[in-house]
Write an enzyme that holds these catalytic residues in place. Structure first.
Site, mmCIF file in Angstrom:
data_model
loop_
_atom_site.group_PDB
_atom_site.id
_atom_site.type_symbol
_atom_site.label_atom_id
_atom_site.label_comp_id
_atom_site.label_asym_id
_atom_site.label_seq_id
_atom_site.Cartn_x
_atom_site.Cartn_y
_atom_site.Cartn_z
ATOM 1 N N ARG A 32 68.443 17.757 -4.838
ATOM 2 C CA ARG A 32 67.008 17.609 -4.614
ATOM 3 C C ARG A 32 66.512 16.300 -5.234
ATOM 4 N NH1 ARG A 32 67.929 22.931 -6.468
ATOM 5 N NH2 ARG A 32 67.388 24.572 -4.958
ATOM 6 N N LYS A 46 66.790 24.173 -10.312
ATOM 7 C CA LYS A 46 65.624 25.013 -10.574
ATOM 8 C C LYS A 46 65.957 26.068 -11.622
ATOM 9 C CE LYS A 46 63.271 24.515 -6.116
ATOM 10 N NZ LYS A 46 62.723 25.218 -4.939
ATOM 11 N N HIS A 86 64.369 15.260 1.104
ATOM 12 C CA HIS A 86 64.714 16.628 1.491
ATOM 13 C C HIS A 86 65.347 16.678 2.878
ATOM 14 C CE1 HIS A 86 64.398 20.493 -0.456
ATOM 15 N NE2 HIS A 86 64.189 21.065 0.718
ATOM 16 N N ARG A 112 68.887 16.299 2.276
ATOM 17 C CA ARG A 112 69.440 17.563 1.779
ATOM 18 C C ARG A 112 69.720 18.498 2.958
ATOM 19 N NH1 ARG A 112 69.702 21.078 -2.698
ATOM 20 N NH2 ARG A 112 68.805 23.150 -2.411
ATOM 21 N N HIS A 147 71.114 27.441 -4.172
ATOM 22 C CA HIS A 147 70.221 28.502 -3.721
ATOM 23 C C HIS A 147 70.502 29.784 -4.494
ATOM 24 C CE1 HIS A 147 69.444 26.572 0.496
ATOM 25 N NE2 HIS A 147 68.650 26.094 -0.441
ATOM 26 N N TYR A 184 70.150 27.196 8.034
ATOM 27 C CA TYR A 184 70.965 26.137 8.629
ATOM 28 C C TYR A 184 71.865 26.643 9.751
ATOM 29 C CZ TYR A 184 69.401 23.624 4.537
ATOM 30 O OH TYR A 184 68.603 23.053 3.585
#
Length: 295
Positions: free
Chosen positions: A145, A169, A240, A243, A266, A275
């Protein structure tokens, strides 16, 4: 109780600063609504009907469904916390459902334009040129990211294992394999950086600004937009997008969905499944082109 909840998600849940700010704004807006419509000072005393009324007002104001659902998620977290602390006897969010939204297909760059960008475009053979190319190679070659790239430290690069350690994150670390050519580029960049700035260069962070200090999001966004503009007409040209491109190309070439999930950082497979549309599209195209009954 609101301040206690915010401290909880900051220090115990260890959510990002941006998420914390979003939670605070959502609850402030909810409090303002309760005061103006019901003269209620304490949000934990809100009922299902009050919450439902607020959600309806948000929709009627024209706020998009994704943003409304984020606010619903904030209240769900807030009242769940209140229930665990026994500040309320029942959770008023139990009957509240998220709004149905249409799934957005990720915007990505096709393989050929990416090959053209990274193999055929001439980057200046100086610090800025190498830095810009490294930014693009890292975003596309690892799927990290924007914030992860800006925060990437020189010490996070393992030249022996050919990996980088990324702080994602919720302060979770993940290790991403990096191809050998990219490490060669990193070494070239490091040498050029030392020649450009000497001891004045920031010793901690990998990607530096034109002044030799830690880079910042707007700089990375400008680099990506500028160079993607050379090879694609996509309206959206952002970090992004690279990404999304990383994940899409991996999946199209047969990578396991669970592996992609781990590479992207994730928390659940559901986030990665967006995706799979690309593979389905390719299957449909192959079928339409080759099957006798396709027409």
């Amino acid at each position: 109780m609101v301040s206690t909840f915010l401290e909880h998600i900051r220090y115990e849940k260890r959510l990002s600063h941006h998420t914390l700010t979003a939670y605070r704004i959502d609850i402030d807006q909810f409090q303002t609504y309760l005061k103006s419509q019901y003269e209620l000072e304490q949000p934990e005393q809100a009922t299902f009907h009050m919450i439902r009324s607020w959600i309806v007002s948000l929709v009627e104001s024209g706020l998009d469904k994704t943003s409304v659902n984020r606010k619903i998620a904030t209240l769900r977290s807030f009242f769940g916390f209140m229930l665990r602390r026994k500040a309320i006897a029942a959770d008023p969010m139990l009957k509240v459902s998220a709004l149905k939204t249409s799934k957005k297909i990720p915007v990505f760059v096709e393989e050929k334009p990416m090959e053209t960008l990274l193999d055929d475009v001439d980057f200046p053979d100086d610090f800025k040129g190498l830095r810009d190319k490294l930014v693009l190679e890292l975003l596309y070659g690892t799927g990290i990211r924007l914030a992860e790239l800006v925060g990437l430290k020189t010490a996070d690069v393992n030249l022996y294992e050919k990996t980088i350690t990324v702080l994602g994150k919720r302060n979770k670390h993940r290790i991403i394999p990096v191809p050998t050519p990219l490490f060669t580029l990193i070494q070239q960049y490091q040498q050029t950086k030392e020649a450009e700035f000497g001891p004045n260069a920031d010793p901690v962070f990998l990607i530096l600004s034109d002044q030799g200090v830690k880079s910042y999001p707007v700089l990375i966004q400008r680099i990506v937009k500028r160079y993607l503009g050379l090879v694609t007409t996509l309206e959206k040209k952002s970090p992004h997008v690279l990404r999304h491109t990383y994940a899409t190309h991996l999946l199209n070439r047969g990578a396991d969905l669970n592996a992609i999930k781990d590479l992207l950082g994730h928390s659940s497979l559901a986030a990665t499944q967006i995706y799979t549309h690309t593979t389905i599209d390719k299957l449909k195209k192959a079928y339409n082109q080759a099957h006798p009954k396709a027409g």
